[in-house]
Design an enzyme around this catalytic site. Sequence first.
Site, short mmCIF file in Angstrom:
data_model
loop_
_atom_site.label_atom_id
_atom_site.label_comp_id
_atom_site.label_asym_id
_atom_site.label_seq_id
_atom_site.Cartn_x
_atom_site.Cartn_y
_atom_site.Cartn_z
N GLU A 25 -43.51 -37.77 61.17
CA GLU A 25 -44.94 -37.68 61.42
C GLU A 25 -45.68 -37.21 60.17
OE1 GLU A 25 -46.74 -34.23 63.22
OE2 GLU A 25 -44.77 -33.60 63.93
N LYS A 159 -43.73 -25.19 70.96
CA LYS A 159 -44.13 -23.90 70.42
C LYS A 159 -44.30 -22.89 71.54
CE LYS A 159 -46.21 -25.20 66.02
NZ LYS A 159 -45.96 -26.63 65.97
#
Length: 305
Positions: A25, A159
């Site tokens: 990415e 996360k």
Amino acid sequence: MTTPLVVSPEVQAAVASGAAVLALESTIFTHGLPRPRNVDVAQEAEASVRALGVVPATIGVIDGRPTVGLSPSEIVRLCEDDGVVKASLRDVPVVASKGLSAGTTVAATAYLAHLAGVRVFSTGGLGGVHREAQQTFDESADLGTLATLPLVVVSAGVKSILDIPLTLERLETLNLAVLGYRTTDYPGFYVADSGHDIEYSVDSPAEIARIARVRDSLGISSTLLIANPVSSERELDPNLHDDVLARALAAADAAGVTGHDTTPFLLDFMQRETDGRSLDVNVDVYRGNVRLGAEIAVALSGPDR
């Protein structure tokens, strides 16, 4: 109307021949890391992939052209351009039509990789279900997108600022299989163990490739998620992590931060309050995921492909 998708000749040739290719990415270096460290990390990722005999396919949007296999100069340009926007999948047609340049999120990167025939994608952390989503319905587009794409995606979980238990429930609902790499502890990105377990572990890239092939033979079109924890030596100290996260959530609540502003606020708070250590862990996580993704790409390109 022709598609604006651009696939580099190197990536096209590798996909056509069945060679190993790894998608990467671009938001990690357009929006996730400070300059000039972002350039260093992006270039290091590509070099490490090539060292393993794999073709890197870094994905982003250049002047309205969604591109699979950015050139070195295009990567540097995205790293240094203040006008680069952040594009999830829903944004890609708008960004393309307006001729903008963009870093692509997990959802956008995964979709474009699939269009180009790339089967393995390494990222840092996935998006997931946000805290208090029962009231806000705030959930990353990553989950719904990956539920429709037959990829193998390597991440260090989601996360820890997100709601990990709810995220795992959504992954189950969306038929997204989660496999821990040599662990059944689901990682929390900054820490090796989020405190939540997953059912299955895998021990090698070859085993992951076998599972992906069985999935494909059954016509299942959802992504195989590989949860690859950061090493215990490189993780953020769990006690420090828990303390800073609690204070970050309280600060966001006190400041009235909501919606799409929440994640950057919390990540910035974590970075400041850990004196940059959280950023170092971010880079370590990415390095490990890139390496494992490249090894899986090699395994998938083998004789049984």
